[in-house]
Design a protein around this motif. Structure first.
Motif, PDB file in Angstrom:
ATOM      1  N   ILE A  25      38.317  29.453  54.925  1.00 55.50           N
ATOM      2  CA  ILE A  25      37.168  30.273  54.509  1.00 55.50           C
ATOM      3  C   ILE A  25      36.684  31.204  55.621  1.00 55.50           C
ATOM      4  O   ILE A  25      36.591  32.431  55.421  1.00 55.50           O
ATOM      5  CB  ILE A  25      36.012  29.375  54.008  1.00 55.50           C
ATOM      6  CG1 ILE A  25      36.418  28.678  52.708  1.00 55.50           C
ATOM      7  CG2 ILE A  25      34.744  30.201  53.781  1.00 55.50           C
ATOM      8  CD1 ILE A  25      35.428  27.630  52.240  1.00 55.50           C
ATOM      9  N   ILE A  31      36.959  35.448  55.532  1.00 54.42           N
ATOM     10  CA  ILE A  31      35.749  36.278  55.577  1.00 54.42           C
ATOM     11  C   ILE A  31      35.706  37.092  56.864  1.00 54.42           C
ATOM     12  O   ILE A  31      35.289  38.256  56.865  1.00 54.42           O
ATOM     13  CB  ILE A  31      34.498  35.389  55.434  1.00 54.42           C
ATOM     14  CG1 ILE A  31      34.497  34.739  54.039  1.00 54.42           C
ATOM     15  CG2 ILE A  31      33.226  36.197  55.644  1.00 54.42           C
ATOM     16  CD1 ILE A  31      33.346  33.794  53.789  1.00 54.42           C
ATOM     17  N   ILE A  80      35.435  33.807  49.276  1.00 53.63           N
ATOM     18  CA  ILE A  80      34.366  33.270  48.422  1.00 53.63           C
ATOM     19  C   ILE A  80      34.933  32.263  47.420  1.00 53.63           C
ATOM     20  O   ILE A  80      34.368  31.175  47.209  1.00 53.63           O
ATOM     21  CB  ILE A  80      33.638  34.416  47.703  1.00 53.63           C
ATOM     22  CG1 ILE A  80      32.883  35.280  48.723  1.00 53.63           C
ATOM     23  CG2 ILE A  80      32.670  33.869  46.659  1.00 53.63           C
ATOM     24  CD1 ILE A  80      32.270  36.535  48.126  1.00 53.63           C
TER      25      ILE A  80
END
Length: 564
Positions: free
Chosen positions: A406, A410, A506
């Motif tokens: 994650i 990002i 996301i």
């Protein structure tokens, strides 16, 4: 024994990195203008005059510029990139002219700036102007060959064995790599490069399986991840050879012979005991195991007959119903969408595979257009991958697979946005930001292989990894077209990669963490893992040779305890 087999196999993975990125210098388009009919007596570019066009290229700053030449017969021509104009009134040699002009096509060919590259495939076959689209098809066609090669040779390796595919694809990379340098026209060039892509992709796919089946459980994560590191070293070799050799066909030959030592000795690599046992070739498996024992100086004998007895026990224990074994063969890609939990997981995983591949190749292929020294840029883009896989291995074992994936997805999206706000004059800052982007997307790209295998149950695990790999190949085919969007807006490729990375990051939040959890065997167990509930007990089909293969892995590690 395992170490020798591993390093010999991954050494050839460098050739895959070499051929995947070779086109960044081989198919570059230098500055050019239309040719002219006759001998030149004077050249004018704005306020600068020269006796030959070669002296003007250092002043060339934009594709909108044109060069004025005066021929020995007195004619004055204005040379643009894709057209040329003859002035009707030939008086003084001036740059600005308001009189009548006759426009002609570039029937006398083109003049190219050879100060950086003596020859490229673009200059060899005039792949400019109305033929520019042919140059832009070179890398996408190669990546299409990568996609097809992965499918074909992955299946052949399961049928004929890993060893034979390793031999064929290694020799194929050398033969087709050399053949590319001696192609006689554009179409033969693309066809041979397509075949080269197929064998390069086939080798990389089978090499992953090959080293995984030889390396023990404890080192498997690090070993599989660092196959990527040798691929990155191939990219660094491309930068080095591109700096030293500026003629495309000589450049191609040097790249192809870089891994010749492996081609000469790859026939010594053995078949994996896993595949031999699955084909019931027990005597051949025993020979490989005996060789391993001699190399590792293991005194405790390991007999295939003992492993076979364990295998037969597994089969006998597992046959509790008529459809136990047949059920294994009935699974197809629709099982990856059997319920909402698994379907959402599949879509997310496919998106991560696609985004990882897209971002990887966009950052790599764009590196030569960042300004500064393009050779150093590509070298650094390859070198930054080496530490990223080490960090990925450490982070995935300490923080978890999801908790590593994650933030890096990002982060790569944020870096893409950051690059858009850096002034174009700050070349060093732009290069460092692109290195950071390649680093972050490289962590995600390397991690997804293992994470995908852990997210799905045994009955569809290979199917899940295979379908994810297909999405990866689709991303690699799209990446060159994405890079070409720089002509529309210089930041368009980064914007697309940033949006995909942010969306993937996301959606990854909804995936379950797999660190420290046992592998699931059924779709029910995999679904329950996604809901953070205790896995439901369910009778599963037997793994035909699970215990036997487990013993081989233990045997491969026995040397450690023996030395102690």
């Amino acid at each position: 024994f395992q170490a020798c087999v591993y390093f010999a196999s991954v050494f050839q993975a460098m050739s895959c990195g070499i051929h995947y990125l070779a086109s960044v210098f081989m198919a570059v388009t230098p500055n050019f203008v239309c040719g002219f009919p006759g001998n030149v007596s004077g050249v004018l570019f704005h306020n600068s005059s020269a006796s030959s066009i070669e002296d003007i290229w250092t002043l060339w700053t934009s594709t909108e510029n044109y060069i004025v030449v005066q021929l020995e017969n007195g004619e004055i021509w204005e040379l643009d990139q894709c057209s040329r104009s003859k002035r009707e009134v030939s008086l003084d040699l001036t740059y600005e002219y308001k009189g009548n002009k006759s426009v002609f096509p570039c029937s006398d060919g083109f003049l190219y700036d050879d100060t950086k590259w003596k020859s490229t495939v673009v200059t060899q076959w005039d792949l400019v102007c109305d033929r520019e689209w042919l140059a832009k098809l070179i890398q996408p066609m190669f990546m299409l060959g990568v996609l097809i090669g992965a499918v074909i040779f992955g299946d052949i390796a399961d049928r004929l064995g890993r060893q034979r595919v390793i031999w064929f694809t290694s020799a194929g990379q050398f033969v087709f790599g050399i053949a590319v340098a001696f192609t006689f026209d554009y179409y033969s060039f693309v066809i041979v490069r397509f075949l080269l892509a197929m064998v390069s992709s086939g080798y990389l796919v089978v090499a992953f399986v090959y080293v995984t089946e030889f390396v023990g459980i404890k080192a498997r994560t690090w070993a599989s991840m660092h196959v990527h590191a040798f691929f990155a070293m191939g990219i660094m070799v491309v930068a080095l050879v591109g700096f030293l050799v500026r003629t495309w066909w000589v450049y191609q030959i040097f790249l192809s012979i870089a891994t010749l030592p492996f081609v000469l000795c790859c026939w010594m690599l053995p078949e994996t005991p896993f595949w031999l046992l699955s084909e019931e070739r027990y005597e051949d498996a025993q020979k490989v195991i005996d060789t391993m024992a001699r190399w590792n100086k293991v005194s405790t004998p390991c007999k295939v007959s003992e492993l076979c007895s364990v295998q037969q026990d597994d089969l006998a224990t597992g046959r509790t119903g008529d459809d136990d074994i047949s059920s294994i063969k009935k699974h197809n890609i629709l099982d990856l969408f059997c319920n909402w939990q698994i379907a959402r997981r599949t879509i997310t995983v496919w998106l991560i595979w696609f985004t990882g591949s897209l971002g990887y190749y966009v950052f790599s292929l764009s590196s030569v257009s960042l300004g500064g020294n393009e050779y150093l840029n590509l070298f650094l883009i390859g070198a930054v991958e080496l530490p990223c896989y080490i960090i990925a291995c450490v982070a995935m074992d300490k923080l978890g697979r999801r908790n590593t994936l994650i933030p890096f997805l990002i982060l790569s999206a944020l870096i893409c946005v950051l690059i858009m706000f850096i002034p174009q004059d700050f070349n060093i800052l732009i290069i460092l930001a692109n290195m950071a982007g390649k680093f972050s997307i490289g962590v995600a790209f390397g991690l997804i292989y293992l994470y995908t295998a852990e997210l799905y149950p045994t009955i569809v695990r290979s199917l899940a990894v295979g379908s994810g790999s297909m999405m990866c190949r689709v991303g690699s085919v799209v990446a060159p077209f994405c890079v070409y969007l720089r002509s529309v807006w210089i930041f368009m490729p980064l914007l697309l990669v940033g949006i995909m990375a942010l969306l993937s990051g996301i959606l990854t939040i909804m995936l379950p963490e797999t660190l420290g959890k046992p592998l699931t065997n059924t779709l029910v167990e995999a679904t329950e893992m996604g809901r953070n509930k205790k896995s439901c007990p369910e009778k599963t089909p037997p793994a035909h040779s699970g215990a036997a293969l487990e013993k081989i892995e233990m045997f491969g590690q026995e040397k450690i305890s023996t030395d102690k």
